[in-house]
Scaffold this motif. Sequence first.
Motif, short mmCIF file in Angstrom:
data_model
loop_
_atom_site.label_atom_id
_atom_site.label_comp_id
_atom_site.label_asym_id
_atom_site.label_seq_id
_atom_site.Cartn_x
_atom_site.Cartn_y
_atom_site.Cartn_z
N GLY A 65 0.83 -1.21 0.00
CA GLY A 65 0.00 0.00 0.00
C GLY A 65 0.85 1.25 0.00
O GLY A 65 1.76 1.41 -0.81
N GLY A 66 0.61 2.11 0.96
CA GLY A 66 1.29 3.39 1.02
C GLY A 66 2.77 3.25 1.30
O GLY A 66 3.55 4.18 1.09
N TRP A 67 3.17 2.05 1.77
CA TRP A 67 4.58 1.85 2.09
C TRP A 67 5.41 1.46 0.87
O TRP A 67 6.61 1.27 0.96
N ARG A 68 4.75 1.31 -0.28
CA ARG A 68 5.48 0.84 -1.46
C ARG A 68 6.66 1.74 -1.80
O ARG A 68 7.75 1.26 -2.05
N TRP A 69 6.41 3.04 -1.80
CA TRP A 69 7.47 3.95 -2.27
C TRP A 69 8.57 4.15 -1.25
O TRP A 69 9.75 4.10 -1.62
N PRO A 70 8.22 4.34 0.04
CA PRO A 70 9.33 4.38 1.01
C PRO A 70 10.14 3.09 0.98
O PRO A 70 11.38 3.12 1.07
N ALA A 71 9.46 1.95 0.81
CA ALA A 71 10.17 0.67 0.77
C ALA A 71 11.08 0.62 -0.44
O ALA A 71 12.22 0.12 -0.37
N LEU A 72 10.61 1.12 -1.56
CA LEU A 72 11.44 1.12 -2.77
C LEU A 72 12.69 1.96 -2.54
O LEU A 72 13.79 1.58 -2.93
N PHE A 73 12.49 3.10 -1.86
CA PHE A 73 13.64 3.96 -1.57
C PHE A 73 14.69 3.18 -0.78
O PHE A 73 15.88 3.19 -1.11
N LEU B 229 16.39 0.55 -2.87
CA LEU B 229 17.33 1.09 -3.86
C LEU B 229 18.63 1.59 -3.24
O LEU B 229 19.61 1.80 -3.93
N LEU B 230 18.62 1.75 -1.94
CA LEU B 230 19.80 2.25 -1.25
C LEU B 230 20.98 1.29 -1.46
O LEU B 230 22.11 1.72 -1.67
N MET B 231 20.68 -0.01 -1.42
CA MET B 231 21.73 -1.02 -1.61
C MET B 231 22.40 -0.89 -2.98
O MET B 231 23.62 -0.72 -3.06
N PRO B 232 21.61 -0.99 -4.06
CA PRO B 232 22.24 -0.83 -5.39
C PRO B 232 22.96 0.51 -5.52
O PRO B 232 24.01 0.58 -6.14
N VAL C 237 26.49 -0.44 -6.32
CA VAL C 237 26.64 -0.45 -7.78
C VAL C 237 26.76 0.96 -8.36
O VAL C 237 27.80 1.33 -8.90
N PHE C 238 25.71 1.75 -8.21
CA PHE C 238 25.68 3.02 -8.93
C PHE C 238 26.87 3.92 -8.57
O PHE C 238 27.61 4.35 -9.44
N LEU C 239 27.05 4.20 -7.28
CA LEU C 239 28.12 5.12 -6.89
C LEU C 239 29.50 4.60 -7.27
O LEU C 239 30.21 5.27 -8.01
N PRO C 240 29.88 3.40 -6.80
CA PRO C 240 31.25 2.97 -7.14
C PRO C 240 31.46 2.78 -8.63
O PRO C 240 32.52 3.13 -9.15
N TYR C 241 30.43 2.25 -9.33
CA TYR C 241 30.64 2.05 -10.76
C TYR C 241 30.65 3.36 -11.54
O TYR C 241 31.32 3.46 -12.57
N ALA C 242 29.93 4.35 -11.04
CA ALA C 242 30.03 5.66 -11.68
C ALA C 242 31.47 6.13 -11.59
O ALA C 242 32.05 6.61 -12.58
N ALA C 243 32.07 5.95 -10.44
CA ALA C 243 33.46 6.35 -10.27
C ALA C 243 34.37 5.56 -11.20
O ALA C 243 35.22 6.12 -11.90
N LEU C 244 34.18 4.22 -11.22
CA LEU C 244 35.02 3.38 -12.06
C LEU C 244 34.83 3.73 -13.53
O LEU C 244 35.78 3.77 -14.31
#
Lengths: 588, 351, 355
Positions: free
Chosen positions: A312-320, A323-326, A330-337
């Motif tokens: 329900g309403g928790w879908r988007w906070p949960a997605l946030f 997504l913190l893990m990737p 992934v995103f931050l370190p690979y952006a650097a690489l």
Amino acid sequence: MGVISTSSRDAESRPVMARVPLVKAAVLGAVILLLALLVVQPFGWVLFNSLHDDATGAWTLNNYARVVRSAELIEPLVNSLILAAATALIAVGIGVPLAWLVSRTDLPFRRTIRVLTLTAFVTPSFIGATGWILLAAPNSGWLNTAWRWLAGEGAGAPLNIYSMAGAIFVCGIYTVPYSFTMVSSALDEMAVELEDAATTLGCGVLRTMVSITIPLAAPAVIASFILSFIQGLTLFGVPAFLLTPTGIPVVTTKLAEFYQLFPPEIYLAAAYCMPLLLVTGALFWMRRRYLGRKQYVTISGKTRAGRQIRLGGWRWPALFLALLMPLLSVFLPYAALLLVSLTRAWGQGLSWENLSLYWYWWAIFGNSETHTAIVNSLVYSTLGATLCVALGTLVAYIVERRLMVGASLLGAVATVPIVIPGIVLSVGFFAAYTRAPLNLYGTPLLLIAAFAATFLPIAYSHGGSILKGIGPELERAARSLGAGEARTFLSITLPLMGGGLVSGWFLVFIPIIRELSVAVFLITPKTNVMTTLIYNAKDGGNYEAVCAMSVLLLLITLFLVAVARPLAGLTGARRTSRKTATAAGVPS
Amino acid sequence: MTDISRRGLLKTGGLAGAALLSGGIAGTGFARLAAAQDDPLYAAARKEGALTLYWGSYEQQTMEAIRDAFKAKYPGIEVQLLRQASQTVYTRLRLELQNGVAECDSLGTTNLLHYTELKKIGALAAYDPPDAAMLPAAFKGLDKDTMYHVGAISLTSINYAPGKVGAPPTSWMALLEDQWKGKITTGSPAFSGDVASWVVAIRRKYGDDYLRRFGQQKPKVGQSNVDTVTDILAGERVVGSGAPFSYTLTQKAAGNPIDVSVPTDDAILNLGLTGIPVKAPHPNAARLFTNFLYSKEVSDILSKNYWPTLRTDVAWAEGRSLDQLKWYRNSGDDLAAEVAEGIAKWKELVR
Amino acid sequence: MSGIRITNLRKSFGSYTALRGIDLQVPNGTLLALLGPSGCGKSTTLQLLAGFESPTEGEIWADDVLLSSPRGVLPPERRGISLVFQNYAVWPHKTVAENVAFGLSIRRLPKAEIAERLTRALRTVRLESLRDRYPSELSGGQQQRVALARALVVEPSILLLDEPLSNLDAHLREEMRFEIRQVHDLLGITTVYVTHDQSEALVTADRIAVMKAGAVQQFGTPEDVFERPANAFVARFIGSNNELSGTGEGEGSIRIGDRVLTAPDRSGVARGGSVSLCVRPSKVRLDDDGGLSCNSLPGTIVRSAYLGEHRDVLVDIGEGRTIRAFVPPERRYGPGAVTTVHLPIDACQILAPSA
């Protein structure tokens, strides 16, 4: 009837034939033989080595005495245990809720998060550490620089990756994929009935997860905790990059020093691994105590339709949160690489004239060794992972269903290799596989065998936790209908393990493709692999090439994962026919 | 016995080449090719058809260039190159010896101790490469029994970020000045042979007090001395100690903002060595390669890759040469113990 | 089809003894119910029969074939014994048709015969229209019928049913009882039916073995077991029962407190030993004795509940003892009313507490 009458001839002679079927005997024999050759032999050599003197080669207990007595050798052990425990806690603390969100709820972009988590898995730890050095080194780290830009020059450095906390963080985020993959494959197959109560939001859903879903997946949670712990013990890249600068020694960096000495203290290194074995043995013992005879059947003979928990309403906070893990792994370190890999000379910083695809060109076309290495890496990982999963699954089956006396001993044997850091294991493999009866030196088989043996514990633990979830009555039903043990395994157990086996395969394939240390004494010029080349480039300080090759390695693996995902979907245990899947009101 | 006869063969080969030349065949290229083809050592090597190199000296790129030049000059010999860290290569060779495997034809590592040890256990074959005559005098005839020779010359110096440092430190002593506190990056003697050499040399020069004061400078200690370049390019630190001379220059040439400063109190020189295992499966190819190391081709490649050359008649890159700089090389019989002591002191005083 | 002979069967798991030596003879074509509370050993007996466990002692025979003994066990797949599990054990990765046809394909029968027998089996359990569904798309009752069809289609010589109805709702359970009996009457397969529900056993079985603590308490026809329970445990377990414990006075009498009651003595317990007087609540009469010879006791109504078909009345007979009586619903009793309890002598039995 027919079955009975054929055997009635034996009735006069009274004793019932208890003969072990031929197939079963052959399979048990093959498994035992393979374990002896692949695991017992190399480990035997490590043990043998640990009891010899490096200088004289004579039998001695001195290596152990040195380990126990020297404070200089105890400190790294303590540090390693701290690192390992913290890594395992992070891996389970993040990986398990993430697995729950992805497997059990209607979280948006579940598939993407799965793929991104596997992406983090593909990353060799020294690459991840490199990425995070670029991001969070105290003076030059981009995040710190950004912070100073925001808060003023005097703001100092909020992040220091060169610290125990930094190492724990990096080990942790790159170990999450273990717990995530293992737990999510357990949760994928779990019937929803026990969660049905939790239809309300917030606390209700969370409480269900914590008090019902997760405990039911306990075998997978515990197995992944242990594997993460071992990962924290045996990683070399992260502590070497992040802890050496701060002067915090751990077991693996200490081992590297033994090998760096002249003469190298290889035998002392072997003895130095034994405490790790003790610790891990204790963990497995506790697991057995805890799981005991409790039932963890998630696929039983009574089937319910799978259903998602509505956030329900928790879908988007949960997605946030999901997504913190990737983002971190992934995103931050690979952006650097990626940025480094796209520069001609990275020290010049970012500018248009410095931008170049040269290093990709170099990695793909400019270097004759890369071709062979890429092909070798893929071939060895594929064959190694297949052999490993086949053997690990069989051992897990024999142990879980107690198909023979001393089955648990087989299980113990199958969990030994991963505990021993790669560089020491490599010496054991060398000794074991370069002489009769297994003289493989210089052949691809040597690496395939070594890789399969090294990661056998992953395949075995993963297989075990899937099997714990499959009700034995499903197999017994087949037996009572006339199927022998082999037939039952092939047509009932194996398909039911299905999706879990595919994820298990990746759980082995990916670590093999990124493994470095185990291969170190085993590769020959003809059997070189990607990671050795990457490490050589790193050794030669060629960072642009390191980054380009890492990005390539990542892309290749991502491609394979993308190709294989539909395969995993096909083999899911709980099926629905296409016709009725959409029909509303399916009774349950 | 066989050795003597082979050397004899070699001499006749040389004579044959000379005869051809005096026969009036023009064109040096053709002459070289003809000389190579008529070389009986090459003929013997080609009969063996293969060569396996276990090398830790030089980075992948330079090593591959040397391999390719060898293949170009001596077609018909399949060359396998195993490039790993020196200590790994050595450990592997020891494992092979223990397990009765013979794969390696030519060993090239950065630690003299490897060779003294291998010689002691009778694992090295003698060979005197004729072209080694062009080596700088200081490095000729390292082993009187010709079981090992110079394979690489490596210099340890200071490196720095030109844009961020007004005047770089010009000596090891200068690194102890207050202005460098918290600015230095270095490798670890426990991980890097070059850094270990530097520690031994520094202790000989200035004693443990240097290490104590160096520790007070709060250097960032990586593993390999290559890490100094990384730290400087990333901007984490601005000055590198115990830093690799050739590699820094390579990075400078690639366009990176970095340069070397050769310390007035001596660059530390470390020799890479090479030898042929007594059980080498392709001994003639190994000899051919060993001699090839001292060819003009190889020294040209080394110069191009910013390495000190192995011939006095080939200048280094940027017009540098051994004579222009002050250098110091650790010598002595008890280097192993000295290295171990140096590492222990480092751990006590620096980190 | 074959009869089953079990002799002195014992089974221990470590220090725990699950079976203490049981003997059973099941004639060919009989439906035997193994009845008892959980932990009585009935499921262990079934696992031994199926061949998944090996006995510690004793033997299991199917006609003249020795199936199990401590020296060896014929593997389950070679026994010709089909087993239906409590939770159905239908395979979630196979369709209804694939589930049912599995046993046939193991036997390498010709395709046409498989198709023919499959259709027949599906028709028997009325699942033809669902043949291509996966189990997750079926209700519990439907899954149960898949399991039954799967077990029967291979024409086993013995069929084992392990609490087959316990996962169904009450209504469906009642219906399936008759269905199972009907299938048995149709095919005549020797069947062993494990249940803890006495009414299931009474409805379906030809023979009932009542078990407790790893031992058979009574083995007989449903009538035997209900009418002439071997001991107080059996009486208590099958149907509703009043049990008054006391001491044997000899010659068909029992002393309960300061009263002596008369009843046929089937306890075999010597005078002075502890015995129980058992009587079904449906036989207990209040106030009028209906002209039968009865043990009559004064009592006070404790409570009375209207159950539609009868009224369930609890009567205090003093000394902390109570008796339940089922009386016609039109009779009304209020709490505290004084009454006389009549226990017809023919309906009473003096029994040993339990074996």
